[in-house]
Design an enzyme around this catalytic site. Structure first.
Site, PDB file in Angstrom:
ATOM      1  N   LEU A  58       0.989  -1.284  -0.077  1.00 13.14           N
ATOM      2  CA  LEU A  58      -0.124   0.053   0.006  1.00 13.14           C
ATOM      3  C   LEU A  58       0.815   1.240   0.008  1.00 13.14           C
ATOM      4  O   LEU A  58       1.760   1.187   0.657  1.00 13.14           O
ATOM      5  CB  LEU A  58      -0.925   0.127   1.327  1.00 13.14           C
ATOM      6  N   ASP A  59       0.373   2.142  -0.744  1.00 16.50           N
ATOM      7  CA  ASP A  59       1.106   3.371  -0.809  1.00 16.50           C
ATOM      8  C   ASP A  59       1.505   4.099   0.551  1.00 16.50           C
ATOM      9  O   ASP A  59       0.422   3.982   1.369  1.00 16.50           O
ATOM     10  CB  ASP A  59       0.694   4.415  -1.743  1.00 16.50           C
ATOM     11  N   TYR A  60       2.329   4.894   1.056  1.00 16.62           N
ATOM     12  CA  TYR A  60       2.300   5.994   2.048  1.00 16.62           C
ATOM     13  C   TYR A  60       1.031   6.286   2.426  1.00 16.62           C
ATOM     14  O   TYR A  60       0.742   6.582   3.584  1.00 16.62           O
ATOM     15  CB  TYR A  60       3.510   6.618   1.885  1.00 16.62           C
TER      16      TYR A  60
END
Length: 268
Positions: A58-60
């Protein structure tokens, strides 16, 4: 922010990742990571005393369901399910504007943005001229509710990635002219007022042979007073805020076609 465990077995750990948090980091001074919150700083490394294996990313800025394997064997098993597109992932997002459709198929290929100083971005690439790391990508989008955030038109949408490319959902929403609310990168650094990017991995279905996993988090946005205090609903198209209603809209987006729904196909 705390990382809440929502499922654990001998083989898997599933957590609800907060927004604005890294999954891991090779910098031992970086403490804002999932690994630091649930294990040790180096637990993402094979040299760790108790290594963890992240079978998805998952992205930041993205929050939600994050599945972690506890050993190489089950990590490889889960990895094959993702590679063969046998898993199902469902995301809630708030996007800018009021889409003129209810259900969309987005079939834009995704590759690295070739613009100067944009090495961290991805972009839409013509399917007829795929090159480099560009690959076909496919997302389904179902509009759940239209409303206003800080008096600006927005919509709550359900996103189902059929493929899994880097930044796919963010790029596809941006390419339809409905960028995700609070997405600093794909709004060309303009959307800075919201306190977060409104993209949340809400449900993951992992069809393991012995014990399939179907993990769902609570609805993430309307429990956040910073959002709900600025929200005004205009039209509810599908109920989605409790567990049963969310499963029902997931069933809707799984269908190839929904009778009576205004449909749009985005492709190049």
């Amino acid at each position: 922010m705390a990382v809440r465990k929502i499922y654990e077995s001998d083989d898997f750990l599933v957590v609800n990742k907060p927004y604005d948090m890294y999954i891991n980091s090779d910098d031992e001074n970086e403490k804002n990571t999932v690994t630091c919150c649930i294990a040790s700083h180096d637990s993402h490394l094979s040299t760790s005393a108790n290594p963890l294996y992240f079978v998805q990313r998952l992205d930041y800025s993205t929050s939600g369901v994050l599945c972690i394997a506890k050993n190489k064997t089950v990590a490889a098993l889960a990895g094959r399910l993702f590679e063969k597109r046998l898993t199902k992932k469902y995301y809630l997002a708030v996007v800018r504007g009021h889409p003129d459709f209810e259900l969309a198929e987005i079939r834009y290929a995704v590759g690295a943005d070739q613009s100067p100083d944009q090495s961290h971005r991805m972009s839409v690439v013509s399917n007829s001229s795929l090159a480099g790391d560009a690959r076909p990508a496919h997302t389904r989008m179902l509009i759940l509710e239209r409303g206003f955030y800080c008096k600006d038109p927005v919509a709550v949408v359900l996103l189902k990635p059929i493929t899994g490319r880097r930044h796919q959902l963010r790029v596809h929403c941006h390419a339809t002219s409905h960028t995700i609310l609070g997405d600093y990168t794909y709004s060309d650094r303009m959307d800075t007022a919201p306190h977060r990017m409104f993209l949340h991995a809400t449900r993951l279905v992992l069809p393991l042979p012995n014990k399939p996993l179907d993990i769902q988090t609570p609805e993430p946005f309307f429990n956040d007073v910073q959002f709900s205090g600025q929200w005004k609903s205009q039209k509810l198209l599908h109920k989605y805020r409790n567990k049963e209603d969310f499963i029902a809209v997931c069933d809707d987006i799984d269908r190839e076609y929904i009778i009576g729904v205004k449909y749009k196909d985005f492709s190049v």
